[in-house]
Design an enzyme around this catalytic site. Structure first.
Site: not given
Ligand code: PLP
Length: 374
Positions: A71, A180, A200-201, A327
């Site tokens: 994010t 993803q 994202s890890a 989320c």
């Molecule tokens: N983008 C996608 C496609 C995601 O699936 C997610 C996580 O749910 C995010 C962004 C956000 O990533 P992060 O949880 O590292 O902020």
């Protein structure tokens, strides 16, 4: 019973990754900005991790910046494209993750940037004719396009190579949310026509709270988080050294295991879909089965009181699945992705697998669903 089938939301930390991280949570706690020995040890761990990530994603180490999550990466990139590159138009999609969707909407509201939403086919893939129509309405060299590589709710994969070529022909900047796909697909950033990417890890058995942004060497943007000069002035704040080491380590293990994992999850997905269809013939598929992540299955259950309670009832039985993205799943009101794509009334359920799930897990899921629905 504890069965976890929500691996698109997050994954369990790989024990090997934890081992790699532990020294930086315990003995090697120096601040990487300090010039003394402990500081230099931490700095070295970060730079080695950067090199490792760059090698695995086929780009230059200088193009990788560590952040706190996907994010944050997306916020930095979208704001940077507007503030530093002078983008006056953003083209995105109504079924992006909220990290992109809400950021783009916020930028449009606050900074007066024009926001265009592309149309989709029913399976969630971008309508490329409509995308070209959108591009033709936007000024050359002043437009940012932001499309995810794969959708987190339905798993549909976008043709980012082709989209990137259209962007290049129009002089548009292209960001792809690869949260993803990084760690699950083989990706060469050098060969992919994107200016920016986010990852994202925690989506590939790494720690939560560690992301990266890829910024192609041909573009320069200003930081979003201001303060110290960390990450070569691109992201202020003392680095999450253990998290960064964890990101690199998780990515290496994920890519090592990728082929076997993808084969395994594809078998589970196919088995699960066929069993579901046999048991509940009125269900339909959200997304498509061919151009999609092998680990994500999203179905629409016909609307009923029991179906509406299904996710919660499964949770009581110790089975974790999702009704949408992590989320939004806590909030009522449905999934913005399914609401956008499906005209049918129904209850979406996302079942997402990892290398550690088994056919026994699927059998248990089906058994529990039958009990709840009968
Ligand atoms: N983008 C996608 C496609 C995601 O699936 C997610 C996580 O749910 C995010 C962004 C956000 O990533 P992060 O949880 O590292 O902020």
């Amino acid at each position: 019973m504890n069965i976890y089938l929500d691996n698109a939301a997050t994954t369990a930390l790989d024990a090997r990754v934890l081992d790699a991280m532990l020294p930086y949570l315990q003995s090697e706690y120096g601040n990487p900005s300090s010039i003394h020995g402990p500081g230099r040890t931490a700095r070295l761990a970060i730079e080695e991790s950067r090199k490792k990530v760059a090698t695995l994603l086929d780009c230059a180490p200088a193009e990788i910046f560590f952040t706190s999550c996907g994010t944050e990466s997306t916020n930095t990139i979208l704001n940077g494209a507007v503030d530093s590159l002078g983008c006056s138009h953003i083209i995105t999609s109504p079924i992006e993750h909220h990290a992109t969707l809400f950021t783009a909407e916020n930028i449009a509201k606050i900074k007066g940037v024009a926001l265009l939403f592309v149309k989709h086919h029913n399976d969630g893939t971008i309508d490329l004719d409509d995308f070209q129509r959108c591009l033709s309405q936007c000024p050359q060299h002043k437009t940012l396009v932001s499309f995810m590589h794969a959708n987190n709710e339905i798993g549909t994969i976008n043709q980012i190579e082709l989209i990137g070529e259209y962007c290049a022909a129009h002089g548009a900047f292209f960001h792809s949310d690869m949260v993803q796909t990084v760690g699950h697909k083989s990706i060469s950033l050098k060969q992919t026509p994107v200016h920016f990417a986010s990852a994202s890890a925690h989506k590939f058995h790494g720690p939560k709270g560690t992301g990266i942004m890829y910024i192609n060497g041909s573009v320069k943007i200003l930081p979003y988080i201001i303060g110290g000069g960390q990450e070569r002035n691109m992201r202020a704040g003392t680095e999450n050294v253990a998290g960064i080491v964890g990101f690199a380590s998780a990515l290496a293990f994920a890519l090592d295991d990728m082929e076997a994992e993808n084969q395994h999850t594809a078998i589970l997905k196919d088995y699960c879909w066929k069993q579901l269809l046999e048991t509940f013939p009125a269900i339909s598929l959200n997304g498509n089965l061919s151009e999609a992540l092998p680990r994500v299955l999203n179905i629409l259950m016909p609307l009923s009181e029991k179906a509406e309670m299904l996710q919660m009832a499964l949770d009581i039985k110790g089975i974790a699945i999702s009704g949408g993205s992590a989320c939004s799943s806590g909030a009522l009101g449905g999934s913005h992705v399914i609401n956008h794509l499906s005209k049918k009334a129904g209850v979406p359920l996302r079942i997402s697998f990892s290398k550690w799930n088994t056919t026994e897990d699927v059998d248990q899921l089906l058994k529990a669903m039958k009990e709840i629905m009968e």
